[in-house]
Structure formats: structure tokens, C-alpha cells
Motif scaffolding. Structure first.
Motif, PDB file in Angstrom:
ATOM      1  N   ALA A  45       4.879   3.584 -10.455  1.00  0.00           N
ATOM      2  CA  ALA A  45       6.053   2.396  -9.636  1.00  0.00           C
ATOM      3  C   ALA A  45       6.018   0.748  -9.083  1.00  0.00           C
ATOM      4  O   ALA A  45       6.347   0.015  -9.359  1.00  0.00           O
ATOM      5  N   HIS A  46       4.650   1.189  -9.093  1.00  0.00           N
ATOM      6  CA  HIS A  46       3.681   0.028  -8.815  1.00  0.00           C
ATOM      7  C   HIS A  46       2.127   0.053  -9.367  1.00  0.00           C
ATOM      8  O   HIS A  46       1.526   1.245  -9.715  1.00  0.00           O
ATOM      9  N   ARG A  77      16.205  -1.458  -3.695  1.00  0.00           N
ATOM     10  CA  ARG A  77      14.989  -2.770  -3.521  1.00  0.00           C
ATOM     11  C   ARG A  77      15.571  -4.272  -3.298  1.00  0.00           C
ATOM     12  O   ARG A  77      15.527  -4.923  -2.529  1.00  0.00           O
ATOM     13  N   MET A 117       5.158  -6.176 -13.100  1.00  0.00           N
ATOM     14  CA  MET A 117       5.996  -5.218 -12.193  1.00  0.00           C
ATOM     15  C   MET A 117       5.892  -6.204 -10.999  1.00  0.00           C
ATOM     16  O   MET A 117       4.975  -7.331 -10.430  1.00  0.00           O
ATOM     17  N   PRO A 118       6.252  -5.145  -9.203  1.00  0.00           N
ATOM     18  CA  PRO A 118       5.996  -5.773  -9.063  1.00  0.00           C
ATOM     19  C   PRO A 118       4.722  -5.620  -7.818  1.00  0.00           C
ATOM     20  O   PRO A 118       3.747  -5.065  -8.111  1.00  0.00           O
ATOM     21  N   GLY A 119       3.858  -7.368  -6.887  1.00  0.00           N
ATOM     22  CA  GLY A 119       2.428  -6.733  -7.153  1.00  0.00           C
ATOM     23  C   GLY A 119       1.675  -7.221  -7.963  1.00  0.00           C
ATOM     24  O   GLY A 119       1.788  -8.086  -9.078  1.00  0.00           O
ATOM     25  N   ASP A 128       8.768  -0.335 -12.612  1.00  0.00           N
ATOM     26  CA  ASP A 128       9.288  -0.372 -11.054  1.00  0.00           C
ATOM     27  C   ASP A 128      11.113   0.566 -11.221  1.00  0.00           C
ATOM     28  O   ASP A 128      11.113   0.224  -9.763  1.00  0.00           O
ATOM     29  N   GLU A 129      10.837   0.435 -12.632  1.00  0.00           N
ATOM     30  CA  GLU A 129      12.889   0.852 -12.518  1.00  0.00           C
ATOM     31  C   GLU A 129      12.605   2.572 -12.488  1.00  0.00           C
ATOM     32  O   GLU A 129      12.297   3.240 -13.595  1.00  0.00           O
ATOM     33  N   PRO A 170       4.604 -11.974  -2.590  1.00  0.00           N
ATOM     34  CA  PRO A 170       3.239 -11.873  -2.486  1.00  0.00           C
ATOM     35  C   PRO A 170       2.162 -12.822  -2.892  1.00  0.00           C
ATOM     36  O   PRO A 170       1.191 -13.326  -1.969  1.00  0.00           O
ATOM     37  N   ASP A 171       2.502 -12.797  -4.470  1.00  0.00           N
ATOM     38  CA  ASP A 171       1.160 -13.960  -5.460  1.00  0.00           C
ATOM     39  C   ASP A 171       2.183 -15.147  -5.378  1.00  0.00           C
ATOM     40  O   ASP A 171       2.233 -15.813  -6.734  1.00  0.00           O
ATOM     41  N   ALA A 227      12.094  -9.117  -7.725  1.00  0.00           N
ATOM     42  CA  ALA A 227      11.533  -7.908  -8.505  1.00  0.00           C
ATOM     43  C   ALA A 227       9.900  -8.381  -8.311  1.00  0.00           C
ATOM     44  O   ALA A 227       8.933  -7.084  -9.024  1.00  0.00           O
ATOM     45  N   ARG A 228       9.302  -8.984  -7.640  1.00  0.00           N
ATOM     46  CA  ARG A 228       8.062  -8.773  -7.260  1.00  0.00           C
ATOM     47  C   ARG A 228       7.534  -8.593  -6.135  1.00  0.00           C
ATOM     48  O   ARG A 228       6.660  -8.632  -5.500  1.00  0.00           O
ATOM     49  N   ARG A 229       8.299  -7.898  -5.429  1.00  0.00           N
ATOM     50  CA  ARG A 229       8.229  -7.171  -4.210  1.00  0.00           C
ATOM     51  C   ARG A 229       8.311  -5.816  -4.656  1.00  0.00           C
ATOM     52  O   ARG A 229       9.544  -4.893  -4.691  1.00  0.00           O
ATOM     53  N   VAL A 230       7.262  -5.118  -4.247  1.00  0.00           N
ATOM     54  CA  VAL A 230       7.553  -3.359  -3.789  1.00  0.00           C
ATOM     55  C   VAL A 230       8.262  -2.869  -3.242  1.00  0.00           C
ATOM     56  O   VAL A 230       9.132  -2.195  -4.014  1.00  0.00           O
ATOM     57  N   PHE A 264      17.359  -2.078 -10.212  1.00  0.00           N
ATOM     58  CA  PHE A 264      15.993  -2.009  -8.591  1.00  0.00           C
ATOM     59  C   PHE A 264      16.719  -1.444  -7.147  1.00  0.00           C
ATOM     60  O   PHE A 264      15.739  -1.162  -6.962  1.00  0.00           O
TER      61      PHE A 264
END
Lengths: 247, 498
Positions: A33-34, B385, A56-58, A8-9, B448-449, B419-422, B382
Motif C-alpha cells: 500500500a506504500h 485513511r 502514493m503517500p510518502g 495505496d487503494e 510529511p513531505d 492522500a499523501r499520508r500513509v 481511501f
């Protein structure tokens, strides 16, 4: 060797791309990135190797692998976690590199992958797999709760229907695979895996003996002692294929 | 109607129980005075019962004291001026003790601090009986029972009797009786109490001479009182005090032991001095000992928390640090100027983390600077983001808080929110003052989770931060998480302003 970078970076992806430039046979076919992006790129580019950040996000790296159609590509995990923290993920056969990545470690990991890929392409059994089916050395990725496994197809002894999912038996593990038995069977080579009934699929390589008690009353005993009873229809098919005689 | 009567009865029941107890203990007091050729008793245990009851259950029981005393006086056939003044005096005495020991010099009636014991001696034992003595002797004098010229002498006796009753009974009742205390009595060691009882018997059982052939045997119980105070705590000390005082008083009343001098005043002076010394020795020793134990436990807790904190810091850092080094490696090639800036910021971050444990508290402005620096580092990773928004109100800048508490909240917000959001999100850190408190808020959009961080090591970090905040800024400083505004998590520190 086609490589997909998933992190993601942006700076971390750039760094990996830079490091990969040292291996002339590596072709970076994309960056994601995800997980969503990664899934789409994997479907389109069919990479041989994933360089995958776990966090990773998500959906994380493991969730991504579990959602891919088999076989799962070769994976080298990249993480800033230390070894101790990695053990918490409970994955067998985890090939990983720590951030910042040392070029020598990356080269060694790529060499291992190269060797496995070569082996996969040259092995008789794998080559002999019908088109669209998984070879013996192809790998499934299974995630059950907080545990994950890379499972070579040839290690699967038995798959059993459990509701909409199926339970896979290999080595000493029995994880639940989040796909139906029919969906799994569609990927497997029918010369090695036979349906004993609508709810059981067994690997002939692990059948220790078969007993035909009466007409079409067939049981198979696996190497681990499990006894699988064939349905009448499956028994008839099996006998036709394998020319079994009543004992 | 019936219901109202029942509820009135229920409300009155505790007072009634107390009235009965006061009546019984008053009869005991009267009986003590009968055996001795004196109008007033040398010991008034009912005062101790009344003071203990009000201290434990509150002033609403005060009418019980009045009714119980009045009943006892009516039965004894006391003259009407005393009936008017005596019971009121005893009620006011108990109320005064309650007021002094809860409003003026508040004590914890478990007597586990030396301060509580000293306050009890003054506000519970010495001062309140002055009221009852003045009123009671006025009543007796007006009733013609006592001659007016003996007023001061009689009032002194009255004061001493009530004070002795409070000193003897109240600590024992307050430390021993109660739902959680009944079991504890069984834990009292058999040996020291047996030894104490023997010492008391030897010290007081003989006919009056000044000791046996002049030996000061009355002081024989002292080593055992000290022993019990050390090994049995406040509860044991209060019981030992009760045992010794009761025995010495009874012995003296029945003309036994070294204090039964022919002169009543002389005898009383000896007895009071002795009992006061016993009580002071037992209760003070036990309370000092309890205080030491408590402070040791606090130190141990603080050390354990410090160790836990250090372990947490050590555990959180590597992941951040190695990601930072990975970023730096890239920057060196792609953006050398950015790499130089990044290195300086990383050094500042490490320095503030390493020095954090050296100070108990730091001004909020320092913490904001550290957080700003940390967020700048994370922005390299980030990029778009992470969108930080910091705002520190000038009047909140100098508010003190323990180091790294705010940092912990911001790290959690990055880790579990951004960090956990796209597409990341806005991370807001604000500090304002309002209504006598300083409010520091860290707001991030939820993942989201998202799982509640309570079960993870971050939950441990939060609990630890909360504890450190409480230790450094007092009980009223709080740290709480709530799911507001919608789609976000807010972590809020509230620190009372001095």
C-alpha cells in the motif's frame, strides 16, 4: 512471472489482482500500500515485475525505484493521470497503463515484459555475468531532480565520482546517481568496466583508442571524444590485463 | 526642546506651503478685481487651491488657508471686521468642501466616475462658498466698504467668484498634480490642445461685440473640449476646462470677448453660465468615458477569470473521475450494493460540478451537501485513511458564497493532506458565525513531505477561489491558509454577515 502490486487503494489493488487472473503464467507474490511496504516485499519476494501506482503517500513510485538496489525489476506504471499529465514526469521508456485498466492493454504490457524477461535470461552476455554482478541488459533507475531514466548497463560510457555521488554518462544524458562510485562499481562486471582512477569508471565497449605515451602514462579516448587519463596504478593493472605496449 | 521645535515645524510645513500658495493665488484674485471696476473679484482661484489641498492632504492643512488669506487681506489693507470674518470664511469653505466630499458624499478625487463629478459640483463647488460669501460680505459691510442694502448682490458675486475658482482650479490640481501624475502630463496630445488654444483665442480675443457681427464664436472651443474629454480622459478634460475658463474670465475682465457686457452682473451671469457648461461638459464626458472603460476592463477580467476557472475545473476533474471509475469497476464485482450507491453519488457530484457556474452564489448548506457527497466518494477510495468530520452551525447554513470555493479547499485538503499520508487523517470542515462574520474552516493534517501549494496549479486554484469570493461577497470576504493547529493546515473563509 512474479508480480508485485503497489497501490495505496485497496479496491484498485483488488481490481488489478482480478485482471491478472486472466494471465495463467502470472503469480501475484504480494501487495503493497506504500513504498516502505513495497521495498520490504521486493527484497523478500524478488518479483520480476512491479505494477506501480505513481502517486502514493510518502515516497512516490519514482522515489521507490530510485531507492531499490540494482537491477530494478521490470515496471508497468498504473495511473489515473492522462497522457499529457504523464509527460510532466519526464521519464524515458515509460511503460504505463491508465486507470481503469483495459484488460487488453494489460495483456499487451505483460507480453512486452515477458519478452524482455526472456531476452534477459537467454542473452549470452547477460548469462555470462559473474554471480552478483549486473549483466549488460540489466537496468539501473536513476532519478535526478525532476527527471528519471531507465538505463541499461550496456549504455553507460563513463561514471565519475562527484563528492559522495557519481555522475553517469550515457547517450546524451549526464544525471547524478545518488550512490558512491565504489557502490556502483561493486555491481558492475569488471571485465567490461575498469577503473581509470579512484574517481573514474569507464566502459571498455566505448573506448575508441588508447595512448600509452610513456611508461604507465595511459589515456583512453571514448567514442564521444572524452579523454580519460589513467592513474599510474590503474594503468599498470590495465596494461597487465590487456597486454598493451608502449607506442 | 530643539527637537520638539523641529518636529513642530515639520508638522506645520505643509500648512505653511499651502498658506503661501493661498496668498499668491489671493493676490492673483485681487489683481483680477483691480482691472475691473468692482470691489470683489469675479474669480477667486485661491478657493480652488484650498479645496484641492484639503481634499488631497486632509483637514489638518486648514490653518494654512486661514493664514494665507489673512496675510493677503492684511497686505491689501482690508478693514478689521473683514480681517476677522473673511479668512475664517475661506477656511470654513475649504473645510466644508472636505467634509461634504469625504463624509457626506464621498468622492474619489480622480473623478473617474460621473457620480464623483456630480457630487463635486454640489458638495465642492455650489455649497461651500455660501459660507465664505456670507461671512466675507458681512465683514465688508461691517467694515463700511459695502453698503448694507447691496448685501445680497455682493454676496452673490462673492459666492460666484469662489465657486468659479473651485470649479476651474480644483479638478485640474486634483487630477494632474501628484507624484504619479507629473509624468502623465507629457502624454497629453499636442494636437487637440493646440486646436483648443486657437479656438479660445479666436473666440475671446476680439473687442467686445456680441460675437464678431453676432457670430457665437465663444462656443468654438466646445468641440475641442469634447474631443479632449474623449481622448485624453479626466486629466485632459480638467486641463481643458482650466484653459477655457481662465481665458474666458481674463478676456471678460479685460473687456474682450462676447461676455464683456457693460452691465457687470449681466457680464458675470454670461461668464458663469459659460464656464459651468464647459466644466460640466468636459468633466462629465470624461468621467462617463472613464467609467465605461473601467467597466469594460472589469467585464474582461471577469470573463478571463471565468475561463481560467473553467479550465482549472476541467483539469482537476479527470484524475478524480478516472480513479472513481476504477473504483466503480471493482465495486461492480466485489460490492454491487456499494457500487450502486457510489454511482448515485458520482452522478450527484458531476451534476453539482457542471451546474456550478450557473449560479453566482449558493447557500453554505448546499456546499456542505456537495462536500459531504464528494467525501463519501473519496472514502470508497481511501477507506479508513479518510476520516471526515463535518459540522455546520444552523445560523451559518444560509450564508451565501460562490459555488465550488469550499469544494476546491476540500479537494486540496484530500490531495495534499490525506492522500499523501500513509495512515491518512481527520479532515474537518466547520462553519460557524461569530462577531458578524461567517467562518468556514477546512483543517487537514499536513503531508510529511509537504510542499507549499502556492507554486502549483492548486495555487492557481486557490488564487482563483479567493478572487471569486471577493467578487461575489465583497472586499471584506477573505480566504487564507495558516499552519495551525500544530501539524495541520487550516484554510479559512471569512464572509461578513449582511
Amino acid at each position: 512471472m512474479k508480480v508485485l502490486i503497489i497501490d495505496d487503494e485497496r479496491l484498485a489493488r483488488d481490481e488489478l489482482r482480478e485482471l491478472l487472473r486472466m494471465s495463467p503464467d502470472v503469480e501475484v507474490v504480494g501487495e503493497a500500500a506504500h513504498s516502505e511496504e513495497a521495498r520490504e516485499l521486493i527484497a523478500r519476494m524478488k518479483p520480476d515485475v512491479l505494477l506501480l501506482d505513481i502517486q502514493m503517500p510518502g515516497p512516490d513510485g519514482f522515489a521507490l525505484l530510485a531507492a531499490l538496489p540494482p537491477p530494478v525489476p521490470e515496471v508497468i506504471f498504473i495511473t489515473a493521470h492522462n497522457r499529457h499529465a504523464l509527460q510532466a514526469f519526464r521519464v524515458n521508456a515509460l511503460d504505463y497503463l491508465l486507470k481503469p485498466v483495459e484488460p487488453a492493454h494489460l495483456a499487451a504490457a505483460l507480453a512486452r515484459v515477458r519478452e524482455r524477461l526472456t531476452h534477459l535470461r537467454t542473452t549470452q552476455s547477460n548469462k555470462a555475468a559473474p554471480p552478483g554482478k549486473l549483466g549488460d541488459d540489466d537496468t539501473l533507475f536513476i532519478r535526478d531532480g525532476d527527471r528519471c531514466w531507465f538505463v541499461p548497463v550496456k549504455k553507460i560510457r563513463l561514471a565519475e565520482c562527484v563528492g559522495n555521488y557519481c555522475r553517469i554518462h550515457f547517450d546524451t544524458h549526464h544525471p547524478l546517481l545518488l550512490s558512491s562510485l565504489d557502490a556502483l562499481a561493486a555491481h558492475l562486471d569488471p571485465r567490461h568496466f575498469v577503473c581509470a582512477s579512484r574517481s573514474q569508471l569507464l566502459n571498455l565497449a566505448y573506448v575508441a583508442r588508447t595512448d600509452l605515451v610513456r611508461e604507465n602514462n595511459l589515456t583512453a579516448t571514448l567514442t564521444d571524444g572524452t579523454v580519460v587519463r589513467f592513474s599510474r596504478r590503474a594503468a599498470r593493472l590495465f596494461r597487465e590485463q590487456h597486454r598493451l605496449r608502449q607506442t | 526642546m530643539l527637537l520638539r521645535l523641529a518636529s513642530a515645524l515639520r508638522a506645520f510645513a505643509p500648512s505653511f506651503v499651502l498658506a503661501v500658495a493661498v496668498l499668491l493665488f489671493s493676490k492673483a484674485g485681487v489683481w483680477l478685481s483691480l482691472s475691473h471696476a468692482s470691489v470683489v473679484s469675479p474669480l477667486w482661484p485661491a478657493s480652488g487651491v484650498a479645496v484641492a489641498a484639503l481634499l488631497r492632504f486632509g483637514p489638518r492643512l486648514a490653518p494654512g488657508v486661514w493664514i494665507g488669506t489673512l496675510a493677503s487681506n492684511v497686505i491689501a489693507g482690508d478693514p478689521w471686521p473683514f480681517l476677522a470674518l473673511g479668512p475664517v470664511g475661506n477656511m470654513l469653505e475649504a473645510l466644508a468642501a472636505w467634509w461634504l466630499l469625504t463624509r457626506v458624499w464621498p468622492v474619489n478625487p480622480s473623478f473617474e466616475r460621473a457620480r464623483d463629478v456630480l457630487r463635486f459640483f454640489v458638495g465642492g463647488v455650489a455649497l461651500p462658498p455660501l459660507i465664505s460669501a456670507a461671512l466675507g460680505i458681512t465683514g465688508l459691510t461691517l467694515g463700511g466698504v459695502l453698503p448694507a442694502d447691496r448685501f445680497l448682490y455682493s454676496a452673490t458675486l462673492y459666492w460666484v467668484a469662489n465657486a468659479a475658482g473651485i470649479l476651474m482650479i480644483a479638478p485640474a490640481l486634483l487630477t494632474v498634480v501628484g507624484p504619479d501624475r507629473m509624468l502623465a502630463i507629457r502624454k497629453l496630445a499636442f494636437l487637440p490642445f493646440t486646436a483648443l488654444t486657437l479656438a479660445v483665442v479666436v473666440g475671446f480675443s476680439h473687442e467686445y461685440t456680441l460675437g464678431i457681427g453676432g457670430w457665437p464664436l465663444a462656443y468654438l472651443p466646445f468641440p475641442f473640449v469634447v474631443w479632449i474629454a474623449f481622448v485624453q480622459g479626466v486629466r485632459g478634460a480638467a486641463l481643458a476646462n482650466l484653459l477655457v475658463s481662465l481665458a474666458s474670465t481674463l478676456a471678460t475682465i479685460f473687456d474682450c470677448g462676447p461676455f464683456a457686457a457693460p452691465n457687470t452682473l449681466h457680464s458675470l451671469a454670461l461668464l458663469v453660465t459659460y464656464n459651468t457648461l464647459t466644466a460640466a461638459t468636459a468633466l462629465l464626458l470624461a468621467s462617463v468615458r472613464a467609467e465605461l472603460t473601467a467597466s469594460e476592463a472589469r467585464t474582461r477580467n471577469a470573463l478571463a477569470r471565468e475561463a481560467e476557472w473553467n479550465a482549472l475545473r476541467a483539469q482537476v476533474q479527470p484524475h478524480f473521475l478516472f480513479n472513481a471509475l476504477n473504483t466503480l469497476r471493482r465495486l461492480i464485482q466485489a460490492d454491487p450494493a456499494g457500487g450502486r450507491d457510489f454511482t448515485t453519488r458520482l452522478a450527484a457530484f458531476l451534476r453539482s460540478s457542471m451546474q456550478a457556474s450557473e449560479a453566482a452564489t449558493v447557500p453554505l448548506s448546499d456546499e456542505f451537501a456537495a462536500v459531504d457527497n464528494y467525501l463519501a466518494l473519496e472514502q470508497f477510495r481511501f477507506e479508513g485513511r479518510l476520516r471526515p468530520r463535518l459540522s455546520l452551525a444552523p445560523e451559518a447554513a444560509q450564508v451565501l458564497l460562490p459555488p465550488l470555493v469550499l469544494q476546491t479547499l476540500v479537494e486540496n485538503a484530500v490531495k495534499h493532506g490525506i492522500a499523501r499520508r500513509v495512515d491518512g487523517g481527520e479532515l474537518t470542515v466547520t462553519a460557524i458565525t461569530a462577531d458578524g462574520v461567517c467562518l468556514v474552516r477546512v483543517i487537514n493534517p499536513v503531508a510529511p513531505d509537504s510542499a507549499a501549494p502556492a507554486e502549483t496549479s492548486d495555487g492557481l486554484g486557490l488564487r482563483n477561489a479567493r478572487e471569486r469570493l471577493r467578487l461575489a461577497c465583497g472586499e471584506r470576504a477573505t480566504l487564507r491558509l495558516y499552519p495551525k493547529p500544530s501539524g495541520c493546515t487550516t484554510a479559512e473563509i471569512s464572509i461578513p454577515l449582511p
